[in-house]
Design an enzyme around this catalytic site. Structure first.
Site, PDB file in Angstrom:
ATOM      1  N   TYR A 146       0.873  -1.174   0.000  1.00  9.95           N
ATOM      2  CA  TYR A 146       0.000   0.000   0.000  1.00  9.95           C
ATOM      3  C   TYR A 146       0.911   1.225   0.000  1.00  9.95           C
ATOM      4  O   TYR A 146       2.029   1.163  -0.502  1.00  9.95           O
ATOM      5  CB  TYR A 146      -0.919  -0.114   1.231  1.00  9.95           C
ATOM      6  CG  TYR A 146      -1.959   0.961   1.388  1.00  9.95           C
ATOM      7  CD1 TYR A 146      -2.742   1.384   0.320  1.00  9.95           C
ATOM      8  CD2 TYR A 146      -2.191   1.535   2.640  1.00  9.95           C
ATOM      9  CE1 TYR A 146      -3.704   2.360   0.488  1.00  9.95           C
ATOM     10  CE2 TYR A 146      -3.163   2.504   2.810  1.00  9.95           C
ATOM     11  CZ  TYR A 146      -3.913   2.916   1.732  1.00  9.95           C
ATOM     12  OH  TYR A 146      -4.860   3.872   1.910  1.00  9.95           O
ATOM     13  N   ARG A 199      -6.139  10.196 -10.560  1.00  6.57           N
ATOM     14  CA  ARG A 199      -5.422  10.942  -9.527  1.00  6.57           C
ATOM     15  C   ARG A 199      -4.882   9.948  -8.513  1.00  6.57           C
ATOM     16  O   ARG A 199      -5.411   9.802  -7.432  1.00  6.57           O
ATOM     17  CB  ARG A 199      -6.362  11.948  -8.839  1.00  6.57           C
ATOM     18  CG  ARG A 199      -5.655  12.920  -7.919  1.00  6.57           C
ATOM     19  CD  ARG A 199      -6.578  13.436  -6.836  1.00  6.57           C
ATOM     20  NE  ARG A 199      -7.084  12.392  -5.964  1.00  6.57           N
ATOM     21  CZ  ARG A 199      -6.431  11.903  -4.904  1.00  6.57           C
ATOM     22  NH1 ARG A 199      -5.231  12.342  -4.602  1.00  6.57           N
ATOM     23  NH2 ARG A 199      -6.973  10.966  -4.160  1.00  6.57           N
ATOM     24  N   LYS A 217      -5.188  -2.008  -2.148  1.00  4.05           N
ATOM     25  CA  LYS A 217      -6.269  -1.794  -1.170  1.00  4.05           C
ATOM     26  C   LYS A 217      -6.944  -3.112  -0.813  1.00  4.05           C
ATOM     27  O   LYS A 217      -7.269  -3.363   0.353  1.00  4.05           O
ATOM     28  CB  LYS A 217      -7.314  -0.836  -1.753  1.00  4.05           C
ATOM     29  CG  LYS A 217      -6.871   0.602  -1.784  1.00  4.05           C
ATOM     30  CD  LYS A 217      -7.309   1.337  -0.521  1.00  4.05           C
ATOM     31  CE  LYS A 217      -6.805   2.769  -0.552  1.00  4.05           C
ATOM     32  NZ  LYS A 217      -7.344   3.597   0.513  1.00  4.05           N
ATOM     33  N   GLU A 288     -11.851   4.802  -5.619  1.00  7.90           N
ATOM     34  CA  GLU A 288     -10.495   5.115  -5.161  1.00  7.90           C
ATOM     35  C   GLU A 288      -9.751   5.952  -6.187  1.00  7.90           C
ATOM     36  O   GLU A 288      -9.695   5.613  -7.375  1.00  7.90           O
ATOM     37  CB  GLU A 288      -9.732   3.790  -4.942  1.00  7.90           C
ATOM     38  CG  GLU A 288      -8.372   3.949  -4.308  1.00  7.90           C
ATOM     39  CD  GLU A 288      -8.453   4.382  -2.849  1.00  7.90           C
ATOM     40  OE1 GLU A 288      -7.533   5.073  -2.398  1.00  7.90           O
ATOM     41  OE2 GLU A 288      -9.436   4.020  -2.172  1.00  7.90           O
ATOM     42  N   ASP A 289      -9.185   7.065  -5.728  1.00 11.11           N
ATOM     43  CA  ASP A 289      -8.294   7.891  -6.537  1.00 11.11           C
ATOM     44  C   ASP A 289      -8.909   8.379  -7.847  1.00 11.11           C
ATOM     45  O   ASP A 289      -8.283   8.321  -8.910  1.00 11.11           O
ATOM     46  CB  ASP A 289      -6.966   7.162  -6.785  1.00 11.11           C
ATOM     47  CG  ASP A 289      -6.095   7.171  -5.539  1.00 11.11           C
ATOM     48  OD1 ASP A 289      -6.503   7.772  -4.536  1.00 11.11           O
ATOM     49  OD2 ASP A 289      -5.013   6.562  -5.554  1.00 11.11           O
ATOM     50  N   ASP A 311     -13.234   6.320  -0.741  1.00  6.85           N
ATOM     51  CA  ASP A 311     -12.273   6.317   0.367  1.00  6.85           C
ATOM     52  C   ASP A 311     -11.515   7.634   0.476  1.00  6.85           C
ATOM     53  O   ASP A 311     -11.181   8.068   1.572  1.00  6.85           O
ATOM     54  CB  ASP A 311     -11.288   5.153   0.208  1.00  6.85           C
ATOM     55  CG  ASP A 311     -10.380   5.004   1.411  1.00  6.85           C
ATOM     56  OD1 ASP A 311     -10.897   4.998   2.547  1.00  6.85           O
ATOM     57  OD2 ASP A 311      -9.152   4.914   1.237  1.00  6.85           O
ATOM     58  N   ASP A 312     -11.237   8.283  -0.649  1.00  7.57           N
ATOM     59  CA  ASP A 312     -10.497   9.551  -0.602  1.00  7.57           C
ATOM     60  C   ASP A 312     -11.324  10.636   0.080  1.00  7.57           C
ATOM     61  O   ASP A 312     -10.799  11.442   0.842  1.00  7.57           O
ATOM     62  CB  ASP A 312     -10.127  10.010  -2.020  1.00  7.57           C
ATOM     63  CG  ASP A 312      -9.313   8.966  -2.743  1.00  7.57           C
ATOM     64  OD1 ASP A 312      -8.238   8.633  -2.259  1.00  7.57           O
ATOM     65  OD2 ASP A 312      -9.786   8.457  -3.779  1.00  7.57           O
ATOM     66  N   ASN A 467      -0.056  11.997   0.740  1.00 10.58           N
ATOM     67  CA  ASN A 467       0.716  10.831   0.312  1.00 10.58           C
ATOM     68  C   ASN A 467       1.188  11.028  -1.129  1.00 10.58           C
ATOM     69  O   ASN A 467       0.583  11.795  -1.866  1.00 10.58           O
ATOM     70  CB  ASN A 467      -0.168   9.575   0.382  1.00 10.58           C
ATOM     71  CG  ASN A 467      -0.252   9.001   1.776  1.00 10.58           C
ATOM     72  OD1 ASN A 467       0.746   8.858   2.447  1.00 10.58           O
ATOM     73  ND2 ASN A 467      -1.466   8.691   2.211  1.00 10.58           N
TER      74      ASN A 467
END
Length: 628
Positions: A146, A199, A217, A288-289, A311-312, A467
């Site tokens: 991760y 992203r 993930k 995600e992203d 999740d972001d 991150n």
């Protein structure tokens, strides 16, 4: 405006959860067992000989018993010594340490990527063993599978690709997705992590290579939440890329065209969602992203009709809320004092605004959960983006950031103007918390940190949450050195604790999303809730905030060690289930219906046992051959 009954219910629900999360489970009686533990049954296989050894799900390597070797035609295909799984782990770790340097492809292939390669090869050979190693060494290997290493993996994924994992839906597959989902061999999928690669972490548009983040993930869903690895599915939705380097790269594995946009883009995502929920109606989809432009829109589009979350936006927000509540405790105050915190936020993307929205809702709930409380709570935030402080004087303001734009006359009274720089805002506001979600490495400069020394808090908190590691707004060493020893520090990526001298430690808390998203997913699955509500996310964050003891938080430790991740996930999942029951969203799971689940949730220890018994563990099952 919500009714008085709803306001009272929300406030009393909050207090019940806070009390429940601080219960000492050892003081409660042992409960009865409700379901059999995942994965502890003999498994029928329709393969023999080398086909078994080449199947990573059934392969045990040298751990096959002599009986199984005879039964499955493996005698003579393996060395004669039957090894235990513990011996296998020891042998693998010894080999990994020896191969780390040798596995490097050159100066650009760092040690972490070498470890990823070796772990990935184990995953290809023996899935059960892979998860045994990951769980047993989660503190060391979570940063490999991760963040931060997964960012490096995604950047190099076209070159690292060996064996396909997950599914790829592209703009070229429009009209075909409903039939495509049946190409996936699993009849039951519990968890999907999907990305469009637009992203990835703070690295920008990586196109199809973003599949690495979905794979990483889901490895954590298996390791932390005990989701059965045969029932997870990483997904990449490839609608092109705006990364010119990838478009021109002849070795790039994705569509070499610019990204779809507008209605065309929405149509692809709609078709994907319809396809997966048609085949697997009970699946949970984690987005995600996705770039900020789409993250909020897609969340609002699906969240009230599908079991999904982003999740972001929501996971990052939940972990930040847990950290912010922990910071209040670390300052020697009760969590209920959270609405008094002054918070300067650096970053107005999907993560930044997601955190501010969640923090505002948390404050409002604590203040009575009415319109006045909700309006009052927004005055505790000062949001700064690349163009400085956001005020209502800003032209073309992002609609998502608009509610947090400071009134210019109010800002003027504080000595601030539209577009004021971060250091100036910190100097004038004197915040309790400086929260970074900007993806700009080093943004908390010496000037900014010096300004924080004027905070009105006795123990100001610095959250450098971006991150991967190179994007962190500052390092813990910089924070403790410039602001002083009496601070609370948290980051998104792992850093070592700081030696402050005289036996004192400056704790670096990693506010990692993995504290929450596995528990949110598991709790949703086991509750049978048809949606993931704000209350369920709030319950998860509050439970995480209460996980640390009073003694630990007063030392500046606001997040627990990653080594406790399975226990943390169990607690978070239990809180999510209890909130789903309380909101009358739970429909039950397998042979536990909603009424039985309601009874289970009346006892903290019983709901924890229910969660524990539905977590998969990587144990080799007894294999029994059955002819097709």
């Amino acid at each position: 405006m919500p009714s008085f009954h709803n306001q009272t219910r929300a406030a009393s629900s909050l207090m019940r959860r806070l009390k429940r999360s601080l219960i000492n489970p050892t003081a409660l009686p042992r409960p009865r067992c409700f379901t059999t533990t995942e994965g502890h049954r003999p498994t029928l296989v329709h393969k023999r000989s080398l086909d078994i050894l080449h199947d990573p799900w059934f392969n045990k390597g040298t751990a096959f018993s002599m009986t199984e070797r005879d039964r499955l035609d493996l005698r003579g295909l393996l060395p004669p010594n039957v090894m235990s799984s513990e011996q296998q782990i020891e042998r693998f770790i010894v080999d990994l340490k020896r191969l780390e340097v040798q596995a490097r492809d050159g100066p650009s292939d760092p040690n972490a990527l070498a470890k990823w390669r070796i772990l990935n090869r184990l995953h290809d050979r023996n899935e059960t063993m892979y998860y045994k190693v990951l769980i047993a060494n989660i503190e060391e290997y979570a940063p490999i599978v991760y963040t931060p290493t997964v960012g490096l993996v995604c950047q190099n994924y076209s070159g690292l690709f060996r064996r396909p994992r997950g599914m790829y839906f592209s703009a070229e597959d429009r009209g075909e997705m409903m039939s495509m989902v049946y190409n996936w061999p699993a009849d039951q999928v519990d968890m999907i992590v999907v990305t469009d690669g637009s992203r990835i972490l703070g690295l920008g548009d990586l196109g199809v290579q973003g599949i690495g983040i979905a794979i990483g993930k889901l490895d954590l869903y298996v390791a932390a939440a005990g989701i059965n690895p045969q029932r997870v599915l990483p997904v990449m939705i490839d609608v092109g890329t705006n990364n010119e380097k990838l478009i021109k790269d002849p070795l790039y594995l994705g569509l070499q065209q610019h990204r779809l946009d507008g209605d065309e883009y929405i149509a692809v995502i709609d078709e994907f969602m319809e396809a997966v929920f048609t085949r697997w109606p009970n699946v949970i989809v984690q987005f995600e992203d996705f770039q900020s432009k789409w993250a909020f829109k897609l969340l609002q589009r699906y969240r009230n009709t599908h079991r999904m979350f982003n999740d972001d936006v929501q996971g990052t927000a939940g972990v930040a809320i847990a950290g912010l509540l922990g910071a209040v405790r670390a300052q020697g105050r009760p969590m209920i004092d959270f609405p008094k915190q002054k918070i300067v936020v650096a970053g107005a993307g999907s993560a930044g605004i997601g955190v501010v929205n969640a923090a505002r809702k948390t404050m409002a709930r604590m203040l009575g959960n009415n319109e006045t409380a909700f309006d009052s709570a927004k005055s505790q935030f000062w949001v700064v983006d690349a163009n400085g402080l956001i005020t209502d004087e800003r032209e073309n303001i992002d609609p998502d950031a608009l509610p947090f734009a400071r009134r210019i006359n109010e800002a003027g009274r504080q000595g601030l103007r539209e577009g004021a720089g971060l250091a100036e805002v910190v100097r004038q506001v004197q915040p309790d918390v400086l929260l970074g979600l900007s993806a700009v490495g080093g943004l908390f400069s010496k000037e900014v940190l010096e300004a924080l020394k004027g905070s009105t808090s006795t123990k100001p908190a610095i959250f450098a949450m971006s991150n991967p590691t190179k994007n962190a707004e500052c390092t813990p060493e910089e924070a403790f050195k410039i602001v002083g020893d009496n601070i609370i520090f948290a980051s998104g990526s792992p850093f070592r604790d700081v030696d402050l001298g005289n036996g004192r430690i400056g704790h670096c808390n990693q506010g990692n999303n993995m504290y929450l998203f596995p528990g949110i997913g598991l709790g949703t699955l086991l509750s049978g809730s048809r949606i993931i509500s704000d209350g369920m996310l709030q319950a998860a964050a509050e439970r995480l905030a209460a996980y640390m003891t009073e003694e630990e938080v007063l030392k500046g430790m606001i997040f627990p060690p990653i080594s406790k991740i399975r226990d943390i996930t169990k607690e978070v999942a239990a809180a999510v289930i209890q909130e789903a029951v309380e909101e009358d969203l739970a429909e039950g799971y397998r042979d536990i219906d909603a009424r039985e689940l309601q009874k289970i949730c009346q006892d903290q220890e019983e709901v924890l046992e229910y969660v524990q018994n539905n977590m998969w563990s990587p144990e080799y099952p007894t294999l029994v051959y059955k002819k097709d």
